[in-house]
Design a protein around this motif. Sequence first.
Motif, PDB file in Angstrom:
ATOM      1  N   THR A 541       0.811  -1.228   0.000  1.00 37.62           N
ATOM      2  CA  THR A 541       0.000   0.000   0.000  1.00 37.62           C
ATOM      3  C   THR A 541       0.840   1.272   0.000  1.00 37.62           C
ATOM      4  O   THR A 541       0.314   2.347  -0.289  1.00 37.62           O
ATOM      5  CB  THR A 541      -0.932   0.041   1.226  1.00 37.62           C
ATOM      6  OG1 THR A 541      -0.135   0.102   2.426  1.00 37.62           O
ATOM      7  CG2 THR A 541      -1.828  -1.188   1.275  1.00 37.62           C
ATOM      8  N   GLY A 542       2.108   1.172   0.359  1.00 36.48           N
ATOM      9  CA  GLY A 542       2.960   2.352   0.414  1.00 36.48           C
ATOM     10  C   GLY A 542       2.784   3.195   1.661  1.00 36.48           C
ATOM     11  O   GLY A 542       3.444   4.225   1.822  1.00 36.48           O
ATOM     12  N   VAL A 543       1.914   2.781   2.589  1.00 37.33           N
ATOM     13  CA  VAL A 543       1.685   3.570   3.794  1.00 37.33           C
ATOM     14  C   VAL A 543       2.742   3.263   4.851  1.00 37.33           C
ATOM     15  O   VAL A 543       3.344   2.186   4.863  1.00 37.33           O
ATOM     16  CB  VAL A 543       0.289   3.302   4.395  1.00 37.33           C
ATOM     17  CG1 VAL A 543      -0.809   3.676   3.410  1.00 37.33           C
ATOM     18  CG2 VAL A 543       0.141   1.858   4.865  1.00 37.33           C
ATOM     19  N   VAL A 544       2.947   4.227   5.735  1.00 43.04           N
ATOM     20  CA  VAL A 544       3.774   4.018   6.917  1.00 43.04           C
ATOM     21  C   VAL A 544       2.874   3.358   7.958  1.00 43.04           C
ATOM     22  O   VAL A 544       1.904   3.956   8.423  1.00 43.04           O
ATOM     23  CB  VAL A 544       4.335   5.347   7.448  1.00 43.04           C
ATOM     24  CG1 VAL A 544       5.166   5.106   8.705  1.00 43.04           C
ATOM     25  CG2 VAL A 544       5.164   6.035   6.374  1.00 43.04           C
ATOM     26  N   LEU A 545       3.192   2.127   8.316  1.00 39.31           N
ATOM     27  CA  LEU A 545       2.297   1.321   9.143  1.00 39.31           C
ATOM     28  C   LEU A 545       2.698   1.354  10.606  1.00 39.31           C
ATOM     29  O   LEU A 545       3.882   1.261  10.951  1.00 39.31           O
ATOM     30  CB  LEU A 545       2.298  -0.126   8.643  1.00 39.31           C
ATOM     31  CG  LEU A 545       1.372  -1.103   9.378  1.00 39.31           C
ATOM     32  CD1 LEU A 545      -0.088  -0.713   9.169  1.00 39.31           C
ATOM     33  CD2 LEU A 545       1.609  -2.534   8.912  1.00 39.31           C
ATOM     34  N   GLY A 546       1.689   1.477  11.464  1.00 39.14           N
ATOM     35  CA  GLY A 546       1.890   1.356  12.900  1.00 39.14           C
ATOM     36  C   GLY A 546       0.823   0.468  13.493  1.00 39.14           C
ATOM     37  O   GLY A 546      -0.186   0.169  12.846  1.00 39.14           O
ATOM     38  N   SER A 547       1.047   0.041  14.747  1.00 32.91           N
ATOM     39  CA  SER A 547       0.056  -0.785  15.409  1.00 32.91           C
ATOM     40  C   SER A 547       0.114  -0.562  16.913  1.00 32.91           C
ATOM     41  O   SER A 547       0.986   0.152  17.410  1.00 32.91           O
ATOM     42  CB  SER A 547       0.267  -2.264  15.090  1.00 32.91           C
ATOM     43  OG  SER A 547      -0.835  -3.040  15.543  1.00 32.91           O
ATOM     44  N   GLU A 548      -0.812  -1.167  17.621  1.00 33.92           N
ATOM     45  CA  GLU A 548      -0.880  -1.014  19.074  1.00 33.92           C
ATOM     46  C   GLU A 548       0.239  -1.800  19.751  1.00 33.92           C
ATOM     47  O   GLU A 548       0.538  -2.926  19.372  1.00 33.92           O
ATOM     48  CB  GLU A 548      -2.237  -1.500  19.574  1.00 33.92           C
ATOM     49  CG  GLU A 548      -2.454  -1.276  21.064  1.00 33.92           C
ATOM     50  CD  GLU A 548      -3.803  -1.790  21.552  1.00 33.92           C
ATOM     51  OE1 GLU A 548      -4.088  -1.630  22.745  1.00 33.92           O
ATOM     52  OE2 GLU A 548      -4.561  -2.349  20.732  1.00 33.92           O
ATOM     53  N   ASP A 549       0.856  -1.200  20.738  1.00 30.99           N
ATOM     54  CA  ASP A 549       1.909  -1.802  21.568  1.00 30.99           C
ATOM     55  C   ASP A 549       3.228  -2.022  20.837  1.00 30.99           C
ATOM     56  O   ASP A 549       4.275  -1.627  21.308  1.00 30.99           O
ATOM     57  CB  ASP A 549       1.450  -3.131  22.183  1.00 30.99           C
ATOM     58  CG  ASP A 549       0.578  -2.940  23.402  1.00 30.99           C
ATOM     59  OD1 ASP A 549       0.252  -1.775  23.723  1.00 30.99           O
ATOM     60  OD2 ASP A 549       0.196  -3.933  24.028  1.00 30.99           O
ATOM     61  N   GLY A 550       3.203  -2.699  19.695  1.00 34.40           N
ATOM     62  CA  GLY A 550       4.466  -3.055  19.053  1.00 34.40           C
ATOM     63  C   GLY A 550       5.191  -4.133  19.830  1.00 34.40           C
ATOM     64  O   GLY A 550       6.417  -4.112  19.957  1.00 34.40           O
ATOM     65  N   ASN A 551       4.424  -5.108  20.336  1.00 39.42           N
ATOM     66  CA  ASN A 551       5.047  -6.206  21.072  1.00 39.42           C
ATOM     67  C   ASN A 551       6.073  -6.923  20.202  1.00 39.42           C
ATOM     68  O   ASN A 551       5.909  -7.042  19.000  1.00 39.42           O
ATOM     69  CB  ASN A 551       3.982  -7.202  21.541  1.00 39.42           C
ATOM     70  CG  ASN A 551       3.234  -6.688  22.765  1.00 39.42           C
ATOM     71  OD1 ASN A 551       3.351  -5.529  23.129  1.00 39.42           O
ATOM     72  ND2 ASN A 551       2.459  -7.548  23.370  1.00 39.42           N
ATOM     73  N   SER A 552       7.093  -7.427  20.836  1.00 37.98           N
ATOM     74  CA  SER A 552       8.256  -7.920  20.098  1.00 37.98           C
ATOM     75  C   SER A 552       7.929  -9.060  19.150  1.00 37.98           C
ATOM     76  O   SER A 552       8.633  -9.275  18.173  1.00 37.98           O
ATOM     77  CB  SER A 552       9.326  -8.379  21.083  1.00 37.98           C
ATOM     78  OG  SER A 552       8.851  -9.459  21.879  1.00 37.98           O
ATOM     79  N   LEU A 553       6.862  -9.798  19.393  1.00 39.90           N
ATOM     80  CA  LEU A 553       6.528 -10.957  18.566  1.00 39.90           C
ATOM     81  C   LEU A 553       5.717 -10.580  17.333  1.00 39.90           C
ATOM     82  O   LEU A 553       5.517 -11.405  16.447  1.00 39.90           O
ATOM     83  CB  LEU A 553       5.754 -11.981  19.398  1.00 39.90           C
ATOM     84  CG  LEU A 553       6.468 -12.485  20.655  1.00 39.90           C
ATOM     85  CD1 LEU A 553       5.535 -13.351  21.483  1.00 39.90           C
ATOM     86  CD2 LEU A 553       7.729 -13.258  20.291  1.00 39.90           C
ATOM     87  N   THR A 554       5.239  -9.326  17.280  1.00 42.64           N
ATOM     88  CA  THR A 554       4.397  -8.889  16.155  1.00 42.64           C
ATOM     89  C   THR A 554       4.782  -7.465  15.754  1.00 42.64           C
ATOM     90  O   THR A 554       4.043  -6.514  16.007  1.00 42.64           O
ATOM     91  CB  THR A 554       2.901  -8.946  16.525  1.00 42.64           C
ATOM     92  OG1 THR A 554       2.719  -8.354  17.837  1.00 42.64           O
ATOM     93  CG2 THR A 554       2.381 -10.366  16.543  1.00 42.64           C
ATOM     94  N   THR A 555       5.932  -7.328  15.134  1.00 39.66           N
ATOM     95  CA  THR A 555       6.387  -6.001  14.680  1.00 39.66           C
ATOM     96  C   THR A 555       6.650  -5.959  13.178  1.00 39.66           C
ATOM     97  O   THR A 555       7.038  -4.909  12.666  1.00 39.66           O
ATOM     98  CB  THR A 555       7.683  -5.596  15.400  1.00 39.66           C
ATOM     99  OG1 THR A 555       8.708  -6.559  15.103  1.00 39.66           O
ATOM    100  CG2 THR A 555       7.488  -5.513  16.904  1.00 39.66           C
ATOM    101  N   THR A 556       6.437  -7.050  12.482  1.00 43.92           N
ATOM    102  CA  THR A 556       6.755  -7.098  11.052  1.00 43.92           C
ATOM    103  C   THR A 556       6.005  -6.008  10.286  1.00 43.92           C
ATOM    104  O   THR A 556       4.793  -5.884  10.411  1.00 43.92           O
ATOM    105  CB  THR A 556       6.393  -8.471  10.465  1.00 43.92           C
ATOM    106  OG1 THR A 556       7.036  -9.496  11.219  1.00 43.92           O
ATOM    107  CG2 THR A 556       6.837  -8.571   9.016  1.00 43.92           C
ATOM    108  N   GLY A 557       6.740  -5.216   9.527  1.00 43.61           N
ATOM    109  CA  GLY A 557       6.126  -4.190   8.690  1.00 43.61           C
ATOM    110  C   GLY A 557       5.840  -2.883   9.383  1.00 43.61           C
ATOM    111  O   GLY A 557       5.520  -1.890   8.729  1.00 43.61           O
ATOM    112  N   THR A 558       5.943  -2.831  10.710  1.00 46.00           N
ATOM    113  CA  THR A 558       5.565  -1.617  11.439  1.00 46.00           C
ATOM    114  C   THR A 558       6.760  -0.695  11.649  1.00 46.00           C
ATOM    115  O   THR A 558       7.855  -1.141  11.969  1.00 46.00           O
ATOM    116  CB  THR A 558       4.956  -1.950  12.811  1.00 46.00           C
ATOM    117  OG1 THR A 558       5.902  -2.705  13.587  1.00 46.00           O
ATOM    118  CG2 THR A 558       3.684  -2.762  12.657  1.00 46.00           C
ATOM    119  N   ALA A 559       6.510   0.607  11.481  1.00 48.99           N
ATOM    120  CA  ALA A 559       7.542   1.612  11.735  1.00 48.99           C
ATOM    121  C   ALA A 559       7.312   2.310  13.060  1.00 48.99           C
ATOM    122  O   ALA A 559       8.236   2.895  13.626  1.00 48.99           O
ATOM    123  CB  ALA A 559       7.560   2.646  10.608  1.00 48.99           C
TER     124      ALA A 559
END
Length: 759
Positions: A541-559
């Motif tokens: 999509t070309g977007v800068v992706l973020g998510s809740e917490d950013g826990n170490s086991l689920t950070t793929t793709g998140t900035a």
Amino acid sequence: MSFIAKSFPLTLLMAVLAAPSATARELSIALISGADLVTVMPTSLKINWKTAEQKHLAINSPNLTINEKPQTITHLTQPSPHQAEWTLLPSKIHVKASLKGNLTLSFRLDNKEVIERNHPMTLAWFDLPQKITQALYLPFSEGMRIPINNATWAKYLEKNHSGANTTQDLKMPFWTVKNGNRYVTVQLLNATNNRLDFSSNQKQVDMFASHQFTQLNRAESFDVQISLDKQLLDGAKRYRQYRIKHNQAEPLTKKIIQTPAVEKMIGASQVYLFGSDGISPEDVVNWWKLKDWYFTHSTLTIPAEADKELKALTQGKDWFSHYHKQLLVDSINASLHTKYPAPQPTLASNGIAAQFNAVQLRKKWLAQHAQPYLISSGKWGQALSEDMITALKQSGINKLWLGLDNWMPAFYQPEVVDKAKQAGYLVATYDSYNTAIPLGLNDGWLTAQLPNAIRKQCAIELADGSKKKGFRGNGYYLNPQCHLDYVQQRVKDIVKYGRFNSLFLDVDGTAMAREDYQAKSKESQMLTAFNHRMDWIAKNTGVVLGSEDGNSLTTTGTAFAHGLETIGFGWTDKDMKSNKASPYYLGRWYPDHKPDFFFKSAKVKKPYKTLLFAPQYRVPLYQTVFHDEVINSHHWHSDSLKFSNVQTERDLISMLYNTPAMVHLSRDEAKSANSPRIKALQHYQEGYEPIHQQLWDKQLVDFKWLDNKGNIHQTRFSDGSTITANFSDKLFKYRQASLAPHTIIADLSNGKKVSWVSK
């Protein structure tokens, strides 16, 4: 009795194993690697570690049970001085212990052992050695330093964290224990299906860990690595290296190559914009004429509350109060929703294009019929408006992440989104695919408006056969592996019609792993699905992706991530939740355009005030691992201005760890560059931006106190830069320099010195 098996005659070894159970429980195994000697009691898992410099150090207290039953052992072998194997009975769990620099324990269930769906096998394996432990360092948030003999901490952990899992609750799958002058770190190589429990035994902190073998994960081994270190952050650094070695780490430098817009996150403070409808009170130029038009000429369906409260108001006789103004605007917006509704989503159509078209019809109709009473339609807006972007630009803030709580404001004003991007800002919407609710339950909760087929087919089925209730008990939680094609298309459509260059995907980054018996999906498979979903969005999509917490086991793709610098707390506390007279009351969840919960200032009560915010209990564990990989900030429930009596502590911690501020804005809070919340953003930016521009791609490598009370902290980064914070109200002198109260000084390797004071 301690022995190395290969030095024993087979007949003697068999005699030991055939001895009465009391004798068997006294048996200990010696593992040798270099100057290290580790002794393990296989029936109780009591572990001691001896080094060249130190006598036996207790690593684990003897308390091993399977389904709360003690075990005996069989088939004990020791093929080399650093390795041993045995089987626990009657559970038939095979254990392997290996000492090669670190101590590794591996537990595997016998392949022939049957586990019923709702009756897992629970291995209780860890018991904190209280007597010699001084402190426990836990990544329940950024990082907590917990003195073992602190009764308040003991009670808090027992009440608030007993039963915690090690995927969502523990933000990274390790903990560190301070024993004397050494640090013992326990890393869970298999982080799923684990539980932590706490007790306040003798007013001291005690911690226990257990693992469950279930019908779904029974073929997975449970592996643990135990390390002996000399420095507080060594365990976090070791976990960082583990992530790099196993290709789990993805630094921001690499993410920028894939998504160049990630560069806009460097030095950017973070803002949530509230309000989701077409017009706001700031868009009205003539209240009485707008009201008369609405009731006598508009032909719109008028809500009952407006008919009751507004219709009889007469100019020259009555006062058009702030309440009346907001009610009129809200009612007009609601009437337009009724006149031009958007259809509910189906599997064939996610409804995003229909929502966009409905918004254009509402906006066009209102401009045609009520324009004389309103400003130009191009300037309308609640969360997103042209004058808000103008005010931010005039304030000199050139780097911002702007987040909307849903995508509708961007649909109303796509041209304003373009202007924000032209100003150099990232513009994102909140999105989520974690909960699906039935039609009519809460139609304003846009992200959860998913087709009935998805709600039913993708609902997580628990071991007892029930469906997992969704957020706050509404609808169902969903398996991220299910109907991925629908999610991908909706994300693409939201980004297309909203013209977003960023996206905040709620929940996926929390590592909220569950077993799903409908899909026969293990917790580890669910983590993989979250990562896959985020990775697809970031790459397609070309977007800068973020998510809740950013826990170490689920950070793929998140900035970036929101949640760890200030976590949610006190959810069931009546003073915070419902007592409106309390100074700790967090506020109502309305009005929609400016919810009190997000904008009302509140105080933090004890023990949260001390335990969660006092600098003496904060440690940068997460930043040691992720500083150059994921830009983390506060949970959006608690922006930087939310808590009045801990604002200094939160401000200085953020600057010390080099993490961004978060400030909420509404239309009325952003009328000009001199608005108080915009001025606050300016102040945060003055400190954060120049420091982060130097340190965004650097590792946090050291943390220490410069005094005995924990009021003066210093962080050091891999380029030699340091940040020093004075949490006290007194001047502090060090290195022939002075540090004023409530101030940080950053000595950067590029020669710049940044001084910033919390206001």
